[in-house]
Scaffold this motif. Structure first.
Motif, PDB file in Angstrom:
ATOM      1  N   MET B  53      22.904 -20.961  65.895  1.00 48.64           N
ATOM      2  CA  MET B  53      21.603 -21.615  65.671  1.00 48.64           C
ATOM      3  C   MET B  53      21.396 -21.910  64.189  1.00 48.64           C
ATOM      4  SD  MET B  53      19.846 -22.258  68.400  1.00 48.64           S
ATOM      5  CE  MET B  53      18.093 -22.241  67.993  1.00 48.64           C
ATOM      6  N   THR B  54      21.875 -21.022  63.334  1.00 44.12           N
ATOM      7  CA  THR B  54      21.721 -21.249  61.893  1.00 44.12           C
ATOM      8  C   THR B  54      22.527 -22.469  61.462  1.00 44.12           C
ATOM      9  OG1 THR B  54      21.402 -18.888  61.537  1.00 44.12           O
ATOM     10  CG2 THR B  54      22.006 -20.207  59.613  1.00 44.12           C
ATOM     11  N   PHE B  55      23.780 -22.540  61.892  1.00 41.89           N
ATOM     12  CA  PHE B  55      24.601 -23.692  61.526  1.00 41.89           C
ATOM     13  C   PHE B  55      24.057 -24.975  62.159  1.00 41.89           C
ATOM     14  CE2 PHE B  55      27.108 -21.153  59.169  1.00 41.89           C
ATOM     15  CZ  PHE B  55      28.116 -20.424  59.784  1.00 41.89           C
ATOM     16  N   CYS B  56      23.572 -24.868  63.376  1.00 44.29           N
ATOM     17  CA  CYS B  56      23.065 -26.056  64.076  1.00 44.29           C
ATOM     18  C   CYS B  56      21.876 -26.660  63.348  1.00 44.29           C
ATOM     19  CB  CYS B  56      22.597 -25.685  65.491  1.00 44.29           C
ATOM     20  SG  CYS B  56      23.924 -25.562  66.691  1.00 44.29           S
ATOM     21  N   PHE B  57      20.898 -25.821  63.027  1.00 45.09           N
ATOM     22  CA  PHE B  57      19.596 -26.369  62.641  1.00 45.09           C
ATOM     23  C   PHE B  57      19.155 -26.059  61.217  1.00 45.09           C
ATOM     24  CE2 PHE B  57      18.605 -28.304  66.504  1.00 45.09           C
ATOM     25  CZ  PHE B  57      19.033 -27.506  67.545  1.00 45.09           C
ATOM     26  N   MET B  58      19.779 -25.105  60.551  1.00 42.45           N
ATOM     27  CA  MET B  58      19.306 -24.760  59.209  1.00 42.45           C
ATOM     28  C   MET B  58      20.335 -24.994  58.125  1.00 42.45           C
ATOM     29  SD  MET B  58      16.883 -21.454  59.893  1.00 42.45           S
ATOM     30  CE  MET B  58      18.019 -20.426  60.810  1.00 42.45           C
ATOM     31  N   ASP B  59      21.588 -25.015  58.481  1.00 38.85           N
ATOM     32  CA  ASP B  59      22.622 -25.180  57.458  1.00 38.85           C
ATOM     33  C   ASP B  59      23.791 -25.978  58.020  1.00 38.85           C
ATOM     34  OD1 ASP B  59      23.968 -22.922  54.932  1.00 38.85           O
ATOM     35  OD2 ASP B  59      24.242 -25.067  55.281  1.00 38.85           O
ATOM     36  N   GLY B  60      23.596 -27.251  58.178  1.00 41.75           N
ATOM     37  CA  GLY B  60      24.644 -28.107  58.724  1.00 41.75           C
ATOM     38  C   GLY B  60      25.781 -28.321  57.766  1.00 41.75           C
ATOM     39  N   ASN B  61      25.624 -27.913  56.527  1.00 42.77           N
ATOM     40  CA  ASN B  61      26.636 -28.173  55.515  1.00 42.77           C
ATOM     41  C   ASN B  61      27.682 -27.070  55.430  1.00 42.77           C
ATOM     42  OD1 ASN B  61      27.296 -27.828  52.286  1.00 42.77           O
ATOM     43  ND2 ASN B  61      27.260 -29.931  53.002  1.00 42.77           N
ATOM     44  N   TYR B  62      27.287 -25.860  55.842  1.00 46.25           N
ATOM     45  CA  TYR B  62      28.110 -24.679  55.551  1.00 46.25           C
ATOM     46  C   TYR B  62      29.529 -24.803  56.080  1.00 46.25           C
ATOM     47  CZ  TYR B  62      29.188 -19.747  54.866  1.00 46.25           C
ATOM     48  OH  TYR B  62      29.752 -18.577  54.448  1.00 46.25           O
ATOM     49  N   LEU B  63      29.674 -25.314  57.296  1.00 52.40           N
ATOM     50  CA  LEU B  63      30.989 -25.333  57.938  1.00 52.40           C
ATOM     51  C   LEU B  63      31.902 -26.429  57.397  1.00 52.40           C
ATOM     52  CD1 LEU B  63      30.071 -24.498  61.646  1.00 52.40           C
ATOM     53  CD2 LEU B  63      30.973 -22.990  59.887  1.00 52.40           C
ATOM     54  N   TYR B  64      31.397 -27.247  56.461  1.00 55.24           N
ATOM     55  CA  TYR B  64      32.269 -28.239  55.833  1.00 55.24           C
ATOM     56  C   TYR B  64      33.023 -27.656  54.642  1.00 55.24           C
ATOM     57  CZ  TYR B  64      30.497 -32.345  58.356  1.00 55.24           C
ATOM     58  OH  TYR B  64      30.184 -33.283  59.314  1.00 55.24           O
ATOM     59  N   LYS B  65      32.734 -26.407  54.314  1.00 50.21           N
ATOM     60  CA  LYS B  65      33.384 -25.829  53.137  1.00 50.21           C
ATOM     61  C   LYS B  65      34.907 -25.891  53.308  1.00 50.21           C
ATOM     62  CE  LYS B  65      29.910 -22.365  51.775  1.00 50.21           C
ATOM     63  NZ  LYS B  65      29.402 -23.026  50.596  1.00 50.21           N
ATOM     64  N   SER B  66      35.587 -26.315  52.249  1.00 53.53           N
ATOM     65  CA  SER B  66      37.043 -26.451  52.331  1.00 53.53           C
ATOM     66  C   SER B  66      37.714 -25.092  52.552  1.00 53.53           C
ATOM     67  CB  SER B  66      37.585 -27.109  51.064  1.00 53.53           C
ATOM     68  OG  SER B  66      37.101 -26.457  49.922  1.00 53.53           O
ATOM     69  N   SER B  67      37.030 -24.026  52.139  1.00 53.17           N
ATOM     70  CA  SER B  67      37.612 -22.694  52.312  1.00 53.17           C
ATOM     71  C   SER B  67      37.664 -22.289  53.778  1.00 53.17           C
ATOM     72  CB  SER B  67      36.803 -21.660  51.524  1.00 53.17           C
ATOM     73  OG  SER B  67      35.442 -21.756  51.877  1.00 53.17           O
ATOM     74  N   LEU B  68      36.911 -22.993  54.622  1.00 51.02           N
ATOM     75  CA  LEU B  68      36.907 -22.641  56.045  1.00 51.02           C
ATOM     76  C   LEU B  68      37.969 -23.405  56.832  1.00 51.02           C
ATOM     77  CD1 LEU B  68      33.065 -22.482  56.732  1.00 51.02           C
ATOM     78  CD2 LEU B  68      34.637 -20.589  56.460  1.00 51.02           C
ATOM     79  N   ILE B  69      38.602 -24.380  56.199  1.00 52.20           N
ATOM     80  CA  ILE B  69      39.565 -25.215  56.933  1.00 52.20           C
ATOM     81  C   ILE B  69      40.699 -24.354  57.474  1.00 52.20           C
ATOM     82  CG2 ILE B  69      41.301 -27.019  56.680  1.00 52.20           C
ATOM     83  CD1 ILE B  69      39.340 -28.453  54.841  1.00 52.20           C
ATOM     84  N   GLU B  70      41.143 -23.385  56.679  1.00 48.88           N
ATOM     85  CA  GLU B  70      42.225 -22.510  57.146  1.00 48.88           C
ATOM     86  C   GLU B  70      41.790 -21.733  58.376  1.00 48.88           C
ATOM     87  OE1 GLU B  70      44.871 -24.039  55.095  1.00 48.88           O
ATOM     88  OE2 GLU B  70      45.408 -22.263  56.250  1.00 48.88           O
ATOM     89  N   LEU B  71      40.517 -21.292  58.371  1.00 45.27           N
ATOM     90  CA  LEU B  71      40.002 -20.568  59.538  1.00 45.27           C
ATOM     91  C   LEU B  71      39.993 -21.477  60.761  1.00 45.27           C
ATOM     92  CD1 LEU B  71      37.028 -18.475  58.119  1.00 45.27           C
ATOM     93  CD2 LEU B  71      39.172 -17.624  59.053  1.00 45.27           C
ATOM     94  N   PHE B  72      39.637 -22.747  60.565  1.00 45.15           N
ATOM     95  CA  PHE B  72      39.581 -23.657  61.714  1.00 45.15           C
ATOM     96  C   PHE B  72      40.973 -23.976  62.257  1.00 45.15           C
ATOM     97  CE2 PHE B  72      35.345 -23.588  61.453  1.00 45.15           C
ATOM     98  CZ  PHE B  72      34.661 -24.507  60.676  1.00 45.15           C
ATOM     99  N   ASN B  73      41.981 -23.809  61.412  1.00 46.11           N
ATOM    100  CA  ASN B  73      43.338 -24.018  61.905  1.00 46.11           C
ATOM    101  C   ASN B  73      43.771 -22.901  62.836  1.00 46.11           C
ATOM    102  OD1 ASN B  73      43.699 -26.409  60.585  1.00 46.11           O
ATOM    103  ND2 ASN B  73      44.571 -25.456  58.745  1.00 46.11           N
ATOM    104  N   ASP B  74      43.058 -21.774  62.754  1.00 47.85           N
ATOM    105  CA  ASP B  74      43.349 -20.662  63.663  1.00 47.85           C
ATOM    106  C   ASP B  74      42.689 -20.959  65.007  1.00 47.85           C
ATOM    107  OD1 ASP B  74      42.611 -18.133  65.110  1.00 47.85           O
ATOM    108  OD2 ASP B  74      43.788 -17.251  63.483  1.00 47.85           O
ATOM    109  N   THR B  75      43.502 -21.109  66.041  1.00 50.81           N
ATOM    110  CA  THR B  75      42.990 -21.532  67.353  1.00 50.81           C
ATOM    111  C   THR B  75      41.952 -20.557  67.901  1.00 50.81           C
ATOM    112  OG1 THR B  75      45.214 -22.345  67.760  1.00 50.81           O
ATOM    113  CG2 THR B  75      43.711 -22.390  69.614  1.00 50.81           C
ATOM    114  N   ASP B  76      42.202 -19.263  67.733  1.00 52.96           N
ATOM    115  CA  ASP B  76      41.272 -18.273  68.296  1.00 52.96           C
ATOM    116  C   ASP B  76      39.908 -18.369  67.618  1.00 52.96           C
ATOM    117  OD1 ASP B  76      43.896 -15.756  68.641  1.00 52.96           O
ATOM    118  OD2 ASP B  76      43.160 -17.273  70.061  1.00 52.96           O
TER     119      ASP B  76
END
Lengths: 143, 426
Positions: B53-76
């Motif tokens: 809910m926080t990412f959806c409605f209060m912080d839509g920018n957070y998940l664009y951080k380049s530091s999270l790209i490696e985490l998104f490459n992890d399928t799990d």
């Protein structure tokens, strides 16, 4: 006796003003890109009387709708043969002498009714909020 | 991935969301300002939904951080996050306005007393247009103030405008219909070669050609006309002006390029096109064409300013296309009878009309994944969360997210502490 063009008619005691049907908006084809009425002379005058009576007026401009129940009817056409549904009446010299024409709000900013009139029409369910926004931004909405 | 949606029932005409506050204009001329973050948190019934809910409605920018790209490459990890988003899509997030009282920061007559035709909020100021012209009023006022928006508005210009659009720099594009395209430029860099048409405030005429609505493509402005040819008004940095008295370069007007030239079309048939940031779109009978706009192209090296990317075919539009825009999460196309969102992951969403108004906030720091749609009896606030998982350089639909967007700002996330008094560049 039906109303004639280019004659000032005193509309007292119905309403306290005069009205003239302008021949510029009665030609069979567009004149200098002017819109033309598709309703009769009598219907034009009656439309003005009802609009004035309802007080759909802002300053020296009055707007009208020809209605069948809550359905808005066509009152005129553009020089490109597009349907027009809003009537605009003006007292250009502010001397209580009025004339009118079919408004073309999609192409002419000066023909967009003011927000107060649109609010009244919406509250009467003649138009929707979507129509109000589209009219104010000159977006096509069938009016 | 489907979007998450919050629904607020009420009779609204316009909306804005800015730095934790939701602004709603009712159709009877009242401006209500709500504490958005508290409202969102009131929907969280279980702690496992808090992150989504926080990412959806209060912080839509957070998940664009380049530091999270490696985490998104992890399928799990990816599957877990997607599962969290999908969980909140199943929750009923609707509320009647009467239950919003505890979140109300203030309620007042709309400034000037007239329902505005269009609004923008930039740098804590509300800009709005009415039949009487362009106005501004201080917004985001402290909680101890009587009104969240100052009732003492300033009239900037008396031109009757159709729409306004703020840039991420302090400029507002002003669409004046048949009077043309203008710009309110409150930045330190003023153009040296545009006619200033208002002496008290820095309003310049960009073009006398018809303007229905407009949007910024980097330095430039894409002007859309619904009855005439659209065009891009190109601007460039002028570092060689002999009148340059300070180190601030001038953002000068360069030239206009018509949509027919951009899309290389010979037909005289009118079409609707729009542009924002790096992409320009042309609506066709059954879809649209996409052009990539390279603001930094060096023609001497063979680079093109305009490069055709692709065409997208869709089911026939729900009526003629009458408006369009683009967010990171996809394209939003307004047709006569519906609003269509073509997501950057190629899925689509249709919202049946009549549509009173819709807004997206691509220049926002926290709400760039929002789409707000006002319908007859409610506002629907959509949050799109699929774009984080896409390769930004390869995606064809939607604005490409570039991390340098936020290099100038102090606060980048809802999770950071911030000072309400800190000046923000947006």
């Amino acid at each position: 006796m039906p109303y004639q063009v280019d004659i000032d008619y005193d509309l007292n005691p119905t309403i306290d003003c005069t009205y003239m049907i302008s021949s510029h908006h009665r030609r069979t084809s567009g004149y200098n890109n002017k819109s033309v009425w598709t309703i009769s002379n009598d219907e034009e005058v009656n439309l003005f009387i009802s609009s004035k009576t309802f007080n759909w007026v802002e300053d020296n401009i009055c707007y009208g709708l020809k209605l069948n129940g809550t359905t808005i009817l066509v009152v005129g056409k553009t020089s490109n043969n597009q349907d027009l549904k809003i009537a605009k009446f003006v007292d250009g010299n502010r001397n209580n002498k009025w004339h009118g024409y079919p408004a073309d709000p999609k192409n002419k900013k000066q023909d967009i009714p003011c927000m107060e009139i649109l609010t009244i029409w919406r509250n009467l369910n003649y138009i929707g909020k979507s129509d109000v926004r589209k009219l104010k931004q000159q977006i096509s909405c069938g009016l | 991935m489907r979007p998450v949606k919050i629904t607020i029932y009420g009779d609204y005409f316009d909306c804005q969301i800015y730095r934790g506050r939701l602004y709603l204009w009712t159709f009877d001329g009242i401006l209500k300002v709500f504490n958005w973050n508290d409202l969102v948190q009131s929907f969280i019934k279980q702690e496992t939904d808090r992150i989504a809910m926080t990412f959806c409605f209060m912080d839509g920018n957070y998940l664009y951080k380049s530091s999270l790209i490696e985490l998104f490459n992890d399928t799990d990890f990816r599957k877990l996050l997607i599962k969290k988003f999908e969980s909140v899509t199943k929750t009923d997030l609707s509320v009647k306005e009467i239950k919003l009282k505890k979140f109300l920061l203030g309620s007042q007559d709309t400034p000037t007393g007239f329902i505005p035709t269009d609004t923008e909020i930039y740098s804590n100021k509300l800009y709005f247009i009415t039949d009487k012209g362009l106005f501004s009023a201080t917004a985001q006022r402290g909680k101890n103030e009587k009104y969240p928006v100052s009732s003492r508005h300033t009239k900037l210009w008396d031109c009757s405008l159709l729409s306004i659009k703020a840039n991420k720099y302090p400029q507002l594009a002003l669409s004046g219909g048949n009077e043309g395209l203008f710009e309110l430029n409150i930045s330190r860099s003023k153009p040296s070669n545009l006619k200033r048409i208002e002496q008290k405030y820095p309003i310049y005429q960009v073009s006398n050609r018809h303007s229905s609505f407009s949007n910024y493509t980097f330095l430039s402005i894409y002007n859309t006309s619904l009855i005439d040819q659209s065009f891009i008004a190109l601007f460039k940095w002028n570092l060689e002006n002999e009148n340059l008295t300070s180190s601030i370069p001038l953002r000068d007007f360069d030239k206009t390029v018509d949509d027919k030239e951009i899309f290389k079309t010979k037909s005289n048939r009118h079409f609707v096109s729009w542009g924002i940031e790096d992409k320009i779109y042309k609506a066709t009978d059954n879809g649209f064409e996409i052009i990539k706009f390279n603001n930094y192209a060096k023609p001497e090296k063979g680079e093109s300013v305009f490069t055709r990317l692709t065409s997208v075919n869709l089911h026939p539009w729900k009526g003629n296309v009458i408006n369009g825009s683009t967010a990171y999460f996809g394209n939003i196309i307004e047709c006569e009878n519906a609003l269509i969102v073509l997501q950057s992951d190629k899925q689509s969403l249709t919202i049946p009309g009549p549509i009173t108004r819709w807004r997206i906030y691509p220049r926002s720091m926290n709400y760039e994944n929002h789409l707000h749609v006002i319908l007859d009896d409610r506002i629907e606030i959509y949050s799109f969360n699929h774009d984080y998982f896409l390769n930004q350089e390869q995606k064809e639909i939607g604005i490409q997210f570039r991390p340098e967007k936020h290099r100038r700002i102090v606060r980048t996330s809802y999770f950071d502490d911030f000072d309400d008094n800190e000046d923000l560049p947006f």
